[in-house]
Write a protein that holds these residues in place. Structure first.
Motif, short mmCIF file in Angstrom:
data_model
loop_
_atom_site.label_atom_id
_atom_site.label_comp_id
_atom_site.label_asym_id
_atom_site.label_seq_id
_atom_site.Cartn_x
_atom_site.Cartn_y
_atom_site.Cartn_z
N GLN A 142 -93.40 -18.14 4.43
CA GLN A 142 -94.43 -18.54 5.40
C GLN A 142 -93.46 -19.00 6.65
OE1 GLN A 142 -96.30 -21.53 2.72
NE2 GLN A 142 -98.18 -20.04 2.81
N ILE A 143 -94.45 -19.28 7.59
CA ILE A 143 -93.81 -19.56 9.11
C ILE A 143 -94.82 -20.24 9.78
CG2 ILE A 143 -94.12 -17.32 10.17
CD1 ILE A 143 -91.22 -17.92 11.36
N THR A 144 -94.57 -20.99 10.71
CA THR A 144 -95.58 -21.58 11.58
C THR A 144 -96.05 -20.65 12.63
OG1 THR A 144 -94.67 -24.01 11.02
CG2 THR A 144 -95.91 -23.84 12.91
N ILE A 145 -97.11 -20.91 13.21
CA ILE A 145 -97.70 -20.05 14.03
C ILE A 145 -97.50 -20.74 15.49
CG2 ILE A 145 -99.03 -19.05 12.42
CD1 ILE A 145 -101.62 -20.51 13.91
N PRO A 146 -97.57 -19.86 16.44
CA PRO A 146 -97.75 -20.53 17.89
C PRO A 146 -98.69 -21.34 18.18
CG PRO A 146 -97.29 -18.04 17.71
CD PRO A 146 -97.76 -18.36 16.67
N SER A 147 -98.75 -22.27 19.10
CA SER A 147 -99.99 -23.24 19.32
C SER A 147 -100.81 -22.18 20.43
CB SER A 147 -99.40 -24.28 20.38
OG SER A 147 -98.69 -23.92 21.30
N ASN A 148 -102.33 -22.72 20.34
CA ASN A 148 -103.16 -22.08 21.18
C ASN A 148 -103.24 -20.68 21.03
OD1 ASN A 148 -103.59 -24.42 22.59
ND2 ASN A 148 -101.70 -24.21 23.72
N LEU A 149 -103.14 -20.32 19.68
CA LEU A 149 -103.29 -18.98 19.20
C LEU A 149 -104.80 -18.45 19.20
CD1 LEU A 149 -101.72 -16.28 18.26
CD2 LEU A 149 -102.04 -16.80 16.04
N LYS A 150 -105.19 -17.35 20.03
CA LYS A 150 -106.66 -16.95 19.91
C LYS A 150 -106.59 -15.70 19.34
CE LYS A 150 -108.46 -19.99 23.64
NZ LYS A 150 -110.13 -20.09 22.75
N ILE A 151 -105.78 -14.69 19.48
CA ILE A 151 -106.04 -13.14 18.98
C ILE A 151 -104.33 -12.75 18.57
CG2 ILE A 151 -105.35 -12.46 21.33
CD1 ILE A 151 -107.42 -10.10 20.43
N PHE A 152 -104.60 -11.98 17.38
CA PHE A 152 -103.21 -11.27 16.80
C PHE A 152 -103.50 -10.20 16.14
CE2 PHE A 152 -104.62 -14.50 13.67
CZ PHE A 152 -104.62 -13.90 12.33
N VAL A 153 -102.49 -9.46 15.82
CA VAL A 153 -102.41 -8.54 14.79
C VAL A 153 -101.24 -8.49 13.89
CG1 VAL A 153 -103.69 -6.83 16.32
CG2 VAL A 153 -101.16 -6.77 16.13
N ILE A 154 -101.43 -8.09 12.52
CA ILE A 154 -100.38 -8.16 11.77
C ILE A 154 -99.62 -6.84 11.46
CG2 ILE A 154 -99.76 -8.60 9.14
CD1 ILE A 154 -101.93 -11.00 9.33
N GLU A 155 -98.52 -6.61 11.43
CA GLU A 155 -97.89 -5.39 11.03
C GLU A 155 -96.44 -5.61 10.23
OE1 GLU A 155 -96.89 -3.61 14.93
OE2 GLU A 155 -98.91 -3.38 15.66
N THR B 248 -98.43 -16.03 6.27
CA THR B 248 -97.92 -15.77 4.86
C THR B 248 -97.79 -14.38 4.58
OG1 THR B 248 -99.03 -18.12 4.11
CG2 THR B 248 -98.35 -16.49 2.58
N ALA B 249 -96.49 -13.90 4.04
CA ALA B 249 -96.49 -12.58 3.84
C ALA B 249 -95.86 -12.69 2.25
CB ALA B 249 -95.51 -12.04 4.81
N VAL B 250 -96.35 -11.80 1.46
CA VAL B 250 -96.28 -11.55 0.16
C VAL B 250 -95.71 -10.09 -0.13
CG1 VAL B 250 -97.06 -11.30 -2.40
CG2 VAL B 250 -98.25 -13.10 -0.73
N ASN B 251 -94.25 -10.19 0.10
CA ASN B 251 -93.55 -8.98 -0.04
C ASN B 251 -91.95 -9.46 -0.57
OD1 ASN B 251 -92.09 -9.53 2.57
ND2 ASN B 251 -93.98 -8.96 3.42
N CYS B 252 -91.23 -8.10 -0.37
CA CYS B 252 -89.79 -8.48 -0.27
C CYS B 252 -89.07 -7.57 0.27
CB CYS B 252 -89.21 -8.85 -1.69
SG CYS B 252 -89.63 -7.30 -2.95
N GLY B 253 -87.89 -7.84 0.95
CA GLY B 253 -87.00 -6.71 1.59
C GLY B 253 -87.49 -6.00 2.87
N MET B 254 -88.53 -6.60 3.55
CA MET B 254 -89.21 -6.17 4.77
C MET B 254 -89.80 -7.31 5.73
SD MET B 254 -92.96 -4.44 3.75
CE MET B 254 -92.36 -3.26 2.63
N LEU B 255 -89.57 -7.07 6.84
CA LEU B 255 -90.29 -8.06 8.12
C LEU B 255 -91.79 -7.76 8.03
CD1 LEU B 255 -87.80 -8.16 10.95
CD2 LEU B 255 -88.47 -10.10 9.38
N SER B 256 -92.63 -9.07 8.09
CA SER B 256 -93.83 -8.95 8.47
C SER B 256 -94.21 -9.60 9.72
CB SER B 256 -94.75 -9.65 7.39
OG SER B 256 -94.54 -9.06 6.01
N PHE B 257 -94.85 -8.94 10.67
CA PHE B 257 -94.87 -9.32 11.93
C PHE B 257 -96.08 -9.95 12.38
CE2 PHE B 257 -91.54 -6.20 12.26
CZ PHE B 257 -90.53 -6.94 13.02
N MET B 258 -96.24 -10.99 13.23
CA MET B 258 -97.70 -11.55 13.77
C MET B 258 -97.32 -11.15 15.17
SD MET B 258 -99.64 -15.23 14.06
CE MET B 258 -100.34 -15.05 12.57
#
Length: 744
Positions: A179-192, A135-145
């Motif tokens: 909002q968007i679905t996450i990949p399966s079997n996810l164990k580690i990530f960062v948000i940028e 989930t990303a609360v913003n507008c006009g920009m991409l939020s990456f996992m």
């Protein structure tokens, strides 16, 4: 024993309900004994800890499942998953193999809020794809996992929303939130974030969150973080038993004696670092903890409600149940006797239930009465009774309201009902059941050291009966904070009309003269006509209200004091408002009736000039104090240069008399100031002159004599260097102006 089939239907309902309550309690105690290993703690606070998780040595499967129970306070325990350094917030589910933990929120370009997501690499845990959403609360920009590995930093998922501040859509589907679905079997990530803003605003943020929690918290997603004042959200993890291939057979042999459960390899999760996942289940017809020996217990389907067999006979057996038809029997005399006994027993149970319910109501009512009595004493009720008994107060004029009546009148003190904030509390607009509109003052007082101020206002206003003084209707002392009920004055404060002038209803010279006369008359009444002389001690334009006919009414008696007939002054800590405070009182801490006269003189100057009592916009030579500025203008023959344009429309002779009266009120020597009786008489003469349109010739010698009196100006200095820092004046983190006297 009476057969169940012969009992009346209402009695059956009561008995079944009681049995269900008993069964629930027994089932809970039994479940507590079977969810963990014998002798192991199965709860941390309100969170249930089932095996393979555990607290203490030998109570958990391996180090990945070790739980530490942290004691944050005496009554608050928090479970902590030691290996992954995560805190649990809900029960661990055996059936779904899930647990809920706390994860930090990632804010965009916000140095004060650093966050680091959990690393589940090598653990038996993964972020649940089914339960969580990015989930990303913003507008006009991409939020990456993105993946957290520097060697191959790849995008896992991303979303972007459109800016629309006026939308009422709260579904977080692309308008200011995505909002968007996450990949399966996810164990580690960062948000940028896709863009970088050098200014640290902390307005945009993104996080992985339990979708059920997110949807249940608020209709407005962008209020969740601001309302809860939190930097973290709950995230759901899925877990399995983690074992190497070499020990799988050994584990399977170790659980082979679990006759009511079975275990198998999880083929849905890919092998990671030569590791396998094992899942255990209770067999059909059993429930409990399949990871424990004999942890799965038989489900007694015949005890379920509603009955599984309806009108048939239910037979439970290990792992299942069966239904059989009832054999019909003709009622006998013995059966009729048993029916009478059953009716008697059920009647006794009903009577017992009624007695318990009645006893509960009595206890609840007594507790409520005791609480109100406690609040009454804490809010100064005893002090009020003492004051009423020792003073000449007409008790019948003071109505004691109950809390329900005032809550209904103010819509439970809704923020939309707020009229303003006074020195001692917040004022709400309300309507009583008889249709009267009132103002309800909710006091800020919470400590006993300030209760005297609240009770003082009740006593003083109860003695006052004047059309230009706000009338006290009653009070309420059985609430958390004391409440006062006044007549409602609809047109706000005099300060608003002086300093924020309304072109549709300008404050004309005639209106200003009438208002000044009404205020002077009310103060003269307080000083000389009340049963005991009353000193207001905080006369200012914001404490003067205007009713529907724009008649003046004095309000806010929180700091007022009554004195005996033979007293000439009060010696107290200095109270008042900067700009209106009597310099003589400030130096001596002795408040006299002439101190109110000085404050009233400042109000007269406000009416003449339309300027504020303290202003940093005035030149340093003139001083920040309006009183100093006015006296200098008079001494330099510049009176008509500083007057308000509406005042200039009046007769110059009357304006000059009015200004000279203000000068006399502002005399630094209190003995040389006029009394409020003299001020009232002078203002009434000016009013009569205006009505008769009679032009009084100006006595230049008298004016010159007034100008040359010892009106010594004062300068405004910082509170930190003032001579009376001990006097009790309000302070803040900024420098406040305070009067300091010097001679020319």
């Amino acid at each position: 024993m009476l057969p169940v089939s012969l009992l009346p239907l209402p009695v059956l309902h009561i008995i079944i309900t009681m049995l269900l309550l008993t069964t629930t309690v027994l089932a809970r105690s039994e479940s507590q004994s079977t969810i963990g290993k014998p002798g192991c703690k199965t709860h941390c606070g309100e969170v249930r800890i089932p095996y393979p998780f555990g607290i203490g040595p030998g109570c958990y499967f391996d180090e990945w499942y070790q739980i530490d129970c942290l004691n944050l306070t005496r009554n608050l325990e928090i479970p902590h998953l030691r290996k992954t350094d995560l805190k649990l917030v809900e029960n661990i589910s055996i059936e779904d193999r899930t647990l809920k933990v706390i994860q930090p929120i990632t804010f965009m370009n916000c140095p004060t809020k650093q966050s680091e997501t959990a690393n589940l690499t090598g653990s038996p845990f993964v972020f649940s794809q089914k339960r969580n959403k990015f989930t990303a609360v913003n507008c006009g920009m991409l939020s990456f996992m993105r993946s957290a590995t520097e060697s191959q930093k790849t995008d896992l998922t991303a979303c972007m929303s459109i800016c629309d501040k006026n939308t009422s859509d709260s579904s977080c589907n692309g308008m200011n939130c995505c909002q968007i679905t996450i990949p399966s079997n996810l164990k580690i990530f960062v948000i940028e974030f896709g863009t970088f803003n050098r200014r640290a605003s902390c307005e945009y943020y993104a996080f992985l969150v339990d979708q059920q929690w997110f949807e249940s918290r608020s209709k407005r997603y962008d209020h969740i973080i601001a309302r809860d004042k939190t930097d973290s959200v709950p995230v759901v993890l899925e877990w399995n038993l983690l074992y190497n291939h070499s020990t799988v057979k050994e584990f399977q042999m170790g659980i082979s004696d679990k006759v009511h459960s079975y275990c198998q390899l999880d083929n849905t999760t890919p092998s990671i670092f030569n590791q396998s996942m094992i899942q255990c289940f209770c067999k059909k017809g059993f429930e409990g903890n399949p990871y424990l020996h004999d942890g799965c217990k038989d489900i007694n389907e015949c005890e379920k409600f509603p009955p599984v067999c309806k009108d048939d006979i239910c037979n439970n057996y290990l792992g299942g149940y069966s239904c059989s038809k009832k054999a019909w029997k003709k009622p006998t005399t013995k059966s009729a006797l048993q029916a009478v006994q059953g009716t008697s027993i059920s009647s006794g149970l009903l009577l017992l239930f009624f007695c318990l319910w009645f006893l509960y109501k009595i206890i609840k009512k007594r507790r409520k009465i005791k609480r109100k009595q406690k609040l009454f004493r804490r809010n100064g009720g005893l002090l009020l009774q003492q004051q009423l008994c020792s003073s000449e107060v007409n008790v019948e004029t003071i109505k004691v309201f109950n809390s329900k009546e005032l809550e209904k009148a103010t819509d439970r003190f809704h923020k939309d009902r707020i009229l303003g904030h006074g020195g001692q509390g917040t004022v709400y607009k309300g309507m009583l059941t008889d249709g009267r509109v009132v103002a309800v003052k909710k006091s800020k007082i919470v400590d006993e050291s300030k209760l005297a101020q609240f009770i003082n206002e009740v006593i003083i206003l109860s003695q006052v009966n004047h059309r230009n003084v706000v009338k006290l209707l009653g009070c309420c002392l059985e609430t958390e904070v004391p409440l006062l009920v006044y007549e409602f004055i609809p047109n706000g404060t005099l300060s608003k009309y002086i300093h924020d002038q309304n072109e549709e209803l300008p404050l004309t010279w005639e209106m200003r003269l009438r208002i000044a006369t009404e205020i002077a008359g009310a103060l003269s009444y307080l000083h000389y006509a009340a049963s005991f002389p009353i000193y207001h001690r905080d006369i200012k334009s914001s404490n003067i209200l205007l009713d529907e006919k724009y008649r003046a009414k004095i309000a806010d008696f929180g700091t007022s004091r009554s004195v005996s007939i033979d007293q000439t002054h009060l010696t107290t800590l200095v109270h008042g408002t900067l700009g209106y405070l009597d310099p003589e009182y400030f130096q001596s801490s002795q408040f006299t009736e002439k101190s109110d006269v000085y404050s009233f003189g400042v109000v007269l100057v406000e009416l003449l000039t339309g300027q504020r009592a303290i202003s940093i916009r005035r030149s340093e030579e003139a001083g920040k104090s309006l009183a100093t500025y006015f006296i200098l203008s008079m001494q330099q023959n510049r009176l008509f240069d500083v007057l308000d344009p509406h005042v200039l429309k009046g007769k110059k002779a009357d304006i000059m008399v009015f200004a000279n009266l203000a000068m006399r009120c502002l005399n630094l020597n209190g003995r040389k100031r006029p009394t409020m009786k003299e001020v009232t008489a002078e203002l009434e003469r000016i009013q009569m002159s205006e009505k008769k349109n009679f032009n009084v010739p100006q006595d230049s010698e008298e004016v010159e004599d007034l100008r040359t009196q010892d009106f010594e100006p004062w300068e405004v200095v910082s509170l930190s260097t003032g001579p009376a820092s001990h006097t009790g004046l309000a302070s803040s983190s900024h420098e406040l102006p305070l009067l300091s006297f010097t001679s020319l």
